[in-house]
Design a protein around this motif. Structure first.
Motif, PDB file in Angstrom:
ATOM      1  N   LYS A 126       0.831  -1.192   0.000  1.00 45.14           N
ATOM      2  CA  LYS A 126       0.000   0.000   0.000  1.00 45.14           C
ATOM      3  C   LYS A 126       0.870   1.249   0.000  1.00 45.14           C
ATOM      4  O   LYS A 126       0.570   2.232  -0.688  1.00 45.14           O
ATOM      5  CB  LYS A 126      -0.906  -0.017   1.234  1.00 45.14           C
ATOM      6  CG  LYS A 126      -1.874   1.119   1.311  1.00 45.14           C
ATOM      7  CD  LYS A 126      -2.767   0.988   2.522  1.00 45.14           C
ATOM      8  CE  LYS A 126      -3.725   2.161   2.607  1.00 45.14           C
ATOM      9  NZ  LYS A 126      -4.599   2.067   3.768  1.00 45.14           N
ATOM     10  N   GLU A 127       1.987   1.229   0.721  1.00 49.02           N
ATOM     11  CA  GLU A 127       2.887   2.384   0.777  1.00 49.02           C
ATOM     12  C   GLU A 127       3.489   2.684  -0.591  1.00 49.02           C
ATOM     13  O   GLU A 127       3.660   3.851  -0.964  1.00 49.02           O
ATOM     14  CB  GLU A 127       4.026   2.135   1.788  1.00 49.02           C
ATOM     15  CG  GLU A 127       3.576   1.939   3.220  1.00 49.02           C
ATOM     16  CD  GLU A 127       3.166   0.491   3.517  1.00 49.02           C
ATOM     17  OE1 GLU A 127       3.628  -0.441   2.820  1.00 49.02           O
ATOM     18  OE2 GLU A 127       2.357   0.305   4.440  1.00 49.02           O
ATOM     19  N   VAL A 180       2.126   2.030  -3.504  1.00 48.36           N
ATOM     20  CA  VAL A 180       1.066   2.599  -4.342  1.00 48.36           C
ATOM     21  C   VAL A 180       0.894   4.076  -4.015  1.00 48.36           C
ATOM     22  O   VAL A 180       0.820   4.928  -4.917  1.00 48.36           O
ATOM     23  CB  VAL A 180      -0.271   1.840  -4.146  1.00 48.36           C
ATOM     24  CG1 VAL A 180      -1.405   2.538  -4.891  1.00 48.36           C
ATOM     25  CG2 VAL A 180      -0.141   0.395  -4.597  1.00 48.36           C
ATOM     26  N   GLU A 181       0.859   4.421  -2.732  1.00 47.17           N
ATOM     27  CA  GLU A 181       0.678   5.811  -2.335  1.00 47.17           C
ATOM     28  C   GLU A 181       1.869   6.668  -2.762  1.00 47.17           C
ATOM     29  O   GLU A 181       1.691   7.814  -3.182  1.00 47.17           O
ATOM     30  CB  GLU A 181       0.455   5.895  -0.830  1.00 47.17           C
ATOM     31  CG  GLU A 181      -0.894   5.341  -0.420  1.00 47.17           C
ATOM     32  CD  GLU A 181      -1.109   5.326   1.089  1.00 47.17           C
ATOM     33  OE1 GLU A 181      -0.232   5.809   1.839  1.00 47.17           O
ATOM     34  OE2 GLU A 181      -2.164   4.832   1.504  1.00 47.17           O
ATOM     35  N   MET A 187       1.465   7.306  -6.447  1.00 40.15           N
ATOM     36  CA  MET A 187       0.335   8.221  -6.655  1.00 40.15           C
ATOM     37  C   MET A 187       0.753   9.659  -6.365  1.00 40.15           C
ATOM     38  O   MET A 187       0.435  10.571  -7.135  1.00 40.15           O
ATOM     39  CB  MET A 187      -0.848   7.840  -5.751  1.00 40.15           C
ATOM     40  CG  MET A 187      -1.603   6.626  -6.191  1.00 40.15           C
ATOM     41  SD  MET A 187      -2.874   6.129  -4.991  1.00 40.15           S
ATOM     42  CE  MET A 187      -3.787   7.627  -4.743  1.00 40.15           C
ATOM     43  N   ASN A 188       1.473   9.861  -5.263  1.00 40.59           N
ATOM     44  CA  ASN A 188       1.872  11.214  -4.870  1.00 40.59           C
ATOM     45  C   ASN A 188       2.964  11.767  -5.778  1.00 40.59           C
ATOM     46  O   ASN A 188       2.919  12.939  -6.160  1.00 40.59           O
ATOM     47  CB  ASN A 188       2.338  11.225  -3.411  1.00 40.59           C
ATOM     48  CG  ASN A 188       1.190  10.955  -2.462  1.00 40.59           C
ATOM     49  OD1 ASN A 188       0.040  11.272  -2.761  1.00 40.59           O
ATOM     50  ND2 ASN A 188       1.491  10.347  -1.320  1.00 40.59           N
ATOM     51  N   GLU A 197       1.469  11.849  -9.497  1.00 39.73           N
ATOM     52  CA  GLU A 197       0.149  12.486  -9.575  1.00 39.73           C
ATOM     53  C   GLU A 197      -0.767  11.738 -10.546  1.00 39.73           C
ATOM     54  O   GLU A 197      -1.324  12.301 -11.491  1.00 39.73           O
ATOM     55  CB  GLU A 197       0.275  13.951  -9.964  1.00 39.73           C
ATOM     56  CG  GLU A 197       1.032  14.764  -8.936  1.00 39.73           C
ATOM     57  CD  GLU A 197       1.171  16.233  -9.326  1.00 39.73           C
ATOM     58  OE1 GLU A 197       0.672  16.622 -10.403  1.00 39.73           O
ATOM     59  OE2 GLU A 197       1.759  16.968  -8.536  1.00 39.73           O
ATOM     60  N   SER A 226      -3.731   8.269 -10.842  1.00 35.39           N
ATOM     61  CA  SER A 226      -4.782   7.593 -10.076  1.00 35.39           C
ATOM     62  C   SER A 226      -4.251   6.334  -9.402  1.00 35.39           C
ATOM     63  O   SER A 226      -3.198   5.799  -9.765  1.00 35.39           O
ATOM     64  CB  SER A 226      -5.946   7.224 -10.997  1.00 35.39           C
ATOM     65  OG  SER A 226      -5.535   6.219 -11.904  1.00 35.39           O
ATOM     66  N   ARG A 227      -5.021   5.859  -8.449  1.00 32.40           N
ATOM     67  CA  ARG A 227      -4.643   4.640  -7.720  1.00 32.40           C
ATOM     68  C   ARG A 227      -4.563   3.445  -8.680  1.00 32.40           C
ATOM     69  O   ARG A 227      -3.633   2.639  -8.599  1.00 32.40           O
ATOM     70  CB  ARG A 227      -5.643   4.353  -6.604  1.00 32.40           C
ATOM     71  CG  ARG A 227      -5.354   3.057  -5.832  1.00 32.40           C
ATOM     72  CD  ARG A 227      -6.251   2.870  -4.641  1.00 32.40           C
ATOM     73  NE  ARG A 227      -6.069   3.900  -3.623  1.00 32.40           N
ATOM     74  CZ  ARG A 227      -5.088   3.905  -2.701  1.00 32.40           C
ATOM     75  NH1 ARG A 227      -4.205   2.943  -2.695  1.00 32.40           N
ATOM     76  NH2 ARG A 227      -5.012   4.874  -1.817  1.00 32.40           N
ATOM     77  N   GLU A 234      -1.292   1.180  -9.239  1.00 32.10           N
ATOM     78  CA  GLU A 234      -1.315  -0.259  -8.965  1.00 32.10           C
ATOM     79  C   GLU A 234      -0.922  -1.060 -10.208  1.00 32.10           C
ATOM     80  O   GLU A 234      -0.148  -2.011 -10.123  1.00 32.10           O
ATOM     81  CB  GLU A 234      -2.696  -0.687  -8.480  1.00 32.10           C
ATOM     82  CG  GLU A 234      -3.019  -0.225  -7.085  1.00 32.10           C
ATOM     83  CD  GLU A 234      -4.429  -0.587  -6.644  1.00 32.10           C
ATOM     84  OE1 GLU A 234      -5.183  -1.184  -7.458  1.00 32.10           O
ATOM     85  OE2 GLU A 234      -4.777  -0.284  -5.488  1.00 32.10           O
TER      86      GLU A 234
END
Length: 118
Positions: free
Chosen positions: A81-82, A84-85, A88-89, A92, A94-95, A99
């Motif tokens: 999850k980290e 992916v975030e 994303m950040n 910029e 989408s999730r 993924e």
């Protein structure tokens, strides 16, 4: 000899025909021939249409099956999850795009980031 002269006159008449005038409608016969040729080609192509459609259908079904198998393989890849975030950040995006990028690179964050920047 009069008969012989008569025969000569007939032969002269046959060989000395006046030049024929060009016909105005000769191009119509050529046009008709082109239309006929086109219609024959169209008939040949229509007979092969069914075969071509079945080949295209088979190819599409194989591609769709390969795509589904690829999606199943990607779904098996575990990602954090980290990661992916982070993607994303940083990118910029989408999730789902983050993924997907991670899954395509087997969870390797660095490779996923490099591929997404290209």
């Amino acid at each position: 000899m009069a008969e012989a002269d008569g025969d000569l006159d007939l032969e002269n008449e046959e060989t000395e025909r006046p030049a024929e005038k060009p016909r105005k409608h000769d191009s119509g016969a050529a046009d008709l021939e082109r239309v006929t040729d086109y219609a024959e080609e169209k008939e040949i192509l229509s007979s092969d249409l069914e075969t071509a459609m079945s080949v295209i259908g088979d190819r599409r079904s194989r591609e769709q099956k390969a795509k589904q198998e690829r999606e199943k393989e990607l779904a098996k890849v575990t990602i954090r999850k980290e990661d992916v975030e982070l993607i994303m950040n940083e990118m910029e995006i989408s999730r789902t795009a983050a993924e997907r990028g991670l899954r395509e690179h087997l969870g390797n964050v660095v490779e996923a980031l490099i591929a997404l920047t290209d």
